[in-house]
Design an enzyme around this catalytic site. Structure first.
Site, PDB file in Angstrom:
ATOM      1  N   SER A   1       0.872  -1.179   0.000  1.00  0.00           N
ATOM      2  CA  SER A   1       0.000   0.000   0.000  1.00  0.00           C
ATOM      3  C   SER A   1       0.909   1.230   0.000  1.00  0.00           C
ATOM      4  O   SER A   1       1.909   1.266   0.718  1.00  0.00           O
ATOM      5  CB  SER A   1      -0.852   0.013   1.270  1.00  0.00           C
ATOM      6  OG  SER A   1      -1.260   1.340   1.562  1.00  0.00           O
TER       7      SER A   1
ATOM      8  N   ASP B   1      -4.597   3.152  -1.842  1.00  0.00           N
ATOM      9  CA  ASP B   1      -5.661   3.198  -0.825  1.00  0.00           C
ATOM     10  C   ASP B   1      -6.466   4.472  -1.009  1.00  0.00           C
ATOM     11  O   ASP B   1      -6.050   5.554  -0.592  1.00  0.00           O
ATOM     12  CB  ASP B   1      -5.045   3.166   0.579  1.00  0.00           C
ATOM     13  CG  ASP B   1      -4.802   1.754   1.045  1.00  0.00           C
ATOM     14  OD1 ASP B   1      -3.759   1.503   1.667  1.00  0.00           O
ATOM     15  OD2 ASP B   1      -5.659   0.889   0.790  1.00  0.00           O
TER      16      ASP B   1
ATOM     17  N   HIS C   1      -7.941   0.362  -4.303  1.00  0.00           N
ATOM     18  CA  HIS C   1      -8.782  -0.134  -3.208  1.00  0.00           C
ATOM     19  C   HIS C   1      -9.717   1.006  -2.843  1.00  0.00           C
ATOM     20  O   HIS C   1      -9.315   1.965  -2.170  1.00  0.00           O
ATOM     21  CB  HIS C   1      -7.893  -0.546  -2.028  1.00  0.00           C
ATOM     22  CG  HIS C   1      -8.670  -0.968  -0.816  1.00  0.00           C
ATOM     23  ND1 HIS C   1      -8.051  -1.165   0.407  1.00  0.00           N
ATOM     24  CD2 HIS C   1      -9.978  -1.217  -0.622  1.00  0.00           C
ATOM     25  CE1 HIS C   1      -8.971  -1.538   1.298  1.00  0.00           C
ATOM     26  NE2 HIS C   1     -10.145  -1.567   0.703  1.00  0.00           N
TER      27      HIS C   1
ATOM     28  N   GLY D   1      -9.203   2.592   6.968  1.00  0.00           N
ATOM     29  CA  GLY D   1      -9.126   4.041   7.163  1.00  0.00           C
ATOM     30  C   GLY D   1      -7.725   4.516   7.462  1.00  0.00           C
ATOM     31  O   GLY D   1      -7.346   5.619   7.087  1.00  0.00           O
ATOM     32  N   PHE D   2      -6.940   3.669   8.123  1.00  0.00           N
ATOM     33  CA  PHE D   2      -5.606   4.105   8.502  1.00  0.00           C
ATOM     34  C   PHE D   2      -4.615   2.947   8.449  1.00  0.00           C
ATOM     35  O   PHE D   2      -4.991   1.796   8.655  1.00  0.00           O
ATOM     36  CB  PHE D   2      -5.609   4.695   9.930  1.00  0.00           C
ATOM     37  CG  PHE D   2      -6.493   5.895  10.061  1.00  0.00           C
ATOM     38  CD1 PHE D   2      -7.823   5.755  10.465  1.00  0.00           C
ATOM     39  CD2 PHE D   2      -6.025   7.160   9.714  1.00  0.00           C
ATOM     40  CE1 PHE D   2      -8.663   6.866  10.545  1.00  0.00           C
ATOM     41  CE2 PHE D   2      -6.857   8.278   9.805  1.00  0.00           C
ATOM     42  CZ  PHE D   2      -8.178   8.128  10.218  1.00  0.00           C
ATOM     43  N   GLY D   3      -3.358   3.270   8.149  1.00  0.00           N
ATOM     44  CA  GLY D   3      -2.312   2.268   8.211  1.00  0.00           C
ATOM     45  C   GLY D   3      -1.819   2.138   9.643  1.00  0.00           C
ATOM     46  O   GLY D   3      -2.217   2.882  10.530  1.00  0.00           O
ATOM     47  N   GLY D   4      -0.935   1.173   9.853  1.00  0.00           N
ATOM     48  CA  GLY D   4      -0.294   1.031  11.155  1.00  0.00           C
ATOM     49  C   GLY D   4      -1.155   0.410  12.233  1.00  0.00           C
ATOM     50  O   GLY D   4      -0.804   0.449  13.417  1.00  0.00           O
TER      51      GLY D   4
ATOM     52  N   ASP E   1      -5.431  -7.639   3.936  1.00  0.00           N
ATOM     53  CA  ASP E   1      -4.962  -6.258   4.033  1.00  0.00           C
ATOM     54  C   ASP E   1      -5.209  -5.731   5.434  1.00  0.00           C
ATOM     55  O   ASP E   1      -6.345  -5.646   5.892  1.00  0.00           O
ATOM     56  CB  ASP E   1      -5.726  -5.405   3.011  1.00  0.00           C
ATOM     57  CG  ASP E   1      -5.338  -3.935   3.060  1.00  0.00           C
ATOM     58  OD1 ASP E   1      -5.832  -3.185   2.201  1.00  0.00           O
ATOM     59  OD2 ASP E   1      -4.566  -3.531   3.937  1.00  0.00           O
ATOM     60  N   GLY E   2      -4.079  -5.412   6.104  1.00  0.00           N
ATOM     61  CA  GLY E   2      -4.216  -4.759   7.405  1.00  0.00           C
ATOM     62  C   GLY E   2      -3.336  -5.408   8.453  1.00  0.00           C
ATOM     63  O   GLY E   2      -3.608  -6.538   8.863  1.00  0.00           O
TER      64      GLY E   2
END
Ligand code: DX5
Length: 226
Positions: free
Chosen positions: A11, A38, A69, A145-148, A178-179
């Protein structure tokens, strides 16, 4: 049969947005299989990212496949724009496509392969009647909604059920996760059935060793397949 090949799909969410083109070139050099954009509209998910013009600007810089995505409330609105921007795969969320069969057909008509993403709470039954139109099934292991974020291991039974469903009914359909995918996690996600892995923050921890990070992730997944 998608069951065999491991794909590492970064991503660009954690990438340096001031140097996106160079970051795409670095990812290509590092040996990734595709790049995931993303796309967030600040409505379907509480974050806002990029539009098709950003993707189009990066398109000529690399030969890699692009997947969009779409974490957006109205994916039908701009399907064609993502394909024109250079995406070979357009992934819509089942939760944002009340006429999913029509939306997937529209992605194919626009000239791209079609993917469906499922949020953690969404059951596999959301896609069981449209598998003939699904080239890629994306099982979210975070709330988008957010990475990490941390990987939701509670999604593994769903991943395993998805693997069984695809092997039985749609063996050519890719199963992507994914995630929160990182070295300590990818083995268990592989064992659960995933074969394509979208990773963001874990790949960008050491920008000077992108190729090493890609190689280690791929090797760990392949190890889990043995
Ligand atoms: C969530 C995003 C992230 C991203 C990967 O909305 O879709 O999952 O792709 O980010 P990491 O690997 O940091 O979870």
């Amino acid at each position: 049969m998608d069951g065999g090949q491991v794909r590492i799909v970064p991503s660009v969410l954690p990438a340096d947005f001031a140097r996106l083109g160079e970051e795409c070139q670095a990812l290509e050099k590092a040996g990734v299989d595709r790049i995931q954009w993303d796309v967030m509209d600040g409505h379907f998910v509480p974050n806002l990212t990029m539009g098709p013009d950003i993707v189009a600007a990066c398109r000529p810089l690399v030969d890699l496949g692009f997947e969009a995505h779409l974490m957006v409330s109205n994916p039908d609105a701009m399907l064609g724009r993502w394909v024109e921007a250079g995406c070979e795969l357009v992934i819509v969320h089942a939760e944002a496509a009340p006429h999913l069969h029509r939306t997937l057909a529209a992605v194919h008509e626009a000239g791209a392969r079609a993917g469906v993403a499922l949020n953690p709470a969404t059951p596999l039954s959301a896609v069981e009647h449209v598998l003939d139109l699904v080239d890629l099934l994306l099982v979210m292991t975070v709330n988008p909604g957010f990475g990490g974020q941390h990987y939701l291991s509670s999604m593994e039974p769903k991943l395993a059920a998805a693997r069984t469903m695809l092997d039985r009914d749609a063996p050519a359909t890719e199963l992507e996760v994914d995630g929160g995918i990182k070295l300590e996690i990818i083995g268990r996600a592989t064992a659960a059935g995933a074969r394509t892995f979208c990773a963001g923050s874990s790949l960008f921890t050491d920008r000077d060793d992108l190729a090493g990070a890609v190689h280690r992730l791929r090797a760990r997944a392949q190890e889990a397949l043995r």
